[in-house]
Design a protein around this motif. Sequence first.
Motif, mmCIF file in Angstrom:
data_model
loop_
_atom_site.group_PDB
_atom_site.id
_atom_site.type_symbol
_atom_site.label_atom_id
_atom_site.label_comp_id
_atom_site.label_asym_id
_atom_site.label_seq_id
_atom_site.Cartn_x
_atom_site.Cartn_y
_atom_site.Cartn_z
ATOM 1 N N GLY A 15 -7.382 -55.941 -25.428
ATOM 2 C CA GLY A 15 -6.437 -55.204 -24.598
ATOM 3 C C GLY A 15 -6.138 -53.797 -25.081
ATOM 4 O O GLY A 15 -5.486 -53.028 -24.390
ATOM 5 N N MET A 16 -6.608 -53.431 -26.249
ATOM 6 C CA MET A 16 -6.380 -52.082 -26.795
ATOM 7 C C MET A 16 -7.374 -51.126 -26.139
ATOM 8 O O MET A 16 -8.581 -51.344 -26.191
ATOM 9 N N LEU A 17 -6.864 -50.063 -25.507
ATOM 10 C CA LEU A 17 -7.700 -49.143 -24.746
ATOM 11 C C LEU A 17 -7.914 -47.804 -25.430
ATOM 12 O O LEU A 17 -8.773 -47.028 -25.014
ATOM 13 N N VAL A 18 -7.124 -47.508 -26.495
ATOM 14 C CA VAL A 18 -7.205 -46.200 -27.153
ATOM 15 C C VAL A 18 -6.792 -46.321 -28.611
ATOM 16 O O VAL A 18 -5.951 -47.152 -28.970
ATOM 17 N N GLU A 19 -7.411 -45.487 -29.441
ATOM 18 C CA GLU A 19 -7.020 -45.336 -30.842
ATOM 19 C C GLU A 19 -7.255 -43.878 -31.221
ATOM 20 O O GLU A 19 -8.215 -43.266 -30.749
ATOM 21 N N ILE A 20 -6.379 -43.326 -32.056
ATOM 22 C CA ILE A 20 -6.484 -41.921 -32.455
ATOM 23 C C ILE A 20 -6.263 -41.810 -33.954
ATOM 24 O O ILE A 20 -5.264 -42.309 -34.479
ATOM 25 N N ASP A 21 -7.188 -41.131 -34.645
ATOM 26 C CA ASP A 21 -6.927 -40.741 -36.029
ATOM 27 C C ASP A 21 -6.838 -39.219 -36.074
ATOM 28 O O ASP A 21 -7.268 -38.532 -35.139
ATOM 29 N N GLN A 81 -0.395 -46.712 -22.791
ATOM 30 C CA GLN A 81 -0.955 -46.964 -24.122
ATOM 31 C C GLN A 81 -1.183 -45.651 -24.860
ATOM 32 O O GLN A 81 -0.891 -45.546 -26.055
ATOM 33 N N LEU A 82 -1.681 -44.653 -24.163
ATOM 34 C CA LEU A 82 -1.933 -43.355 -24.795
ATOM 35 C C LEU A 82 -0.626 -42.703 -25.236
ATOM 36 O O LEU A 82 -0.533 -42.177 -26.353
ATOM 37 N N ARG A 83 0.392 -42.748 -24.390
ATOM 38 C CA ARG A 83 1.695 -42.181 -24.776
ATOM 39 C C ARG A 83 2.242 -42.875 -26.011
ATOM 40 O O ARG A 83 2.755 -42.228 -26.928
#
Length: 142
Positions: A125-131, A61-63
């Motif tokens: 199910g979303m484990l990461v978010e990045i702004d 997910q992070l990738r």
Amino acid sequence: MHAATRRARLKLRMHAVAPPFPWAEGVDYSQAVVAGPLVFVAGQGPFEEDGRIVATDFAEQLRRTYRNLERVLAEADASLGDVAQMTVYLVEESHYAIFKTVRREFFEAPFPASTVVRAGLLFEGMLVEIDAIAVRGGRFAL
């Protein structure tokens, strides 16, 4: 300096970046906004082309999230190397060590200024978010 003159000198043209994802057409926010040399990127997540979450594995997910961030930046004529600041939202504190390892696949020292926050995210199910905020052409001098 007169206030009107100061505002005129500080005026930056802003424009929204066309979303590179088909699913993003239906959301009521811009994937990124460009203001002069700055690119303000909205929270990116681990979404496939069709808007589904890529996997349940945090590292994958992070990738995918970094790749999606990279795509949005490219639409603004910027790259991951232009990122000055990131805020990373993790669902699980235990994912922090994996985050640090995977981040090195996409960034090298000196790293962008970053804040990592443990947070509940909107989609199941979303484990990461990045702004992020990038400075076009602002790559670190090594």
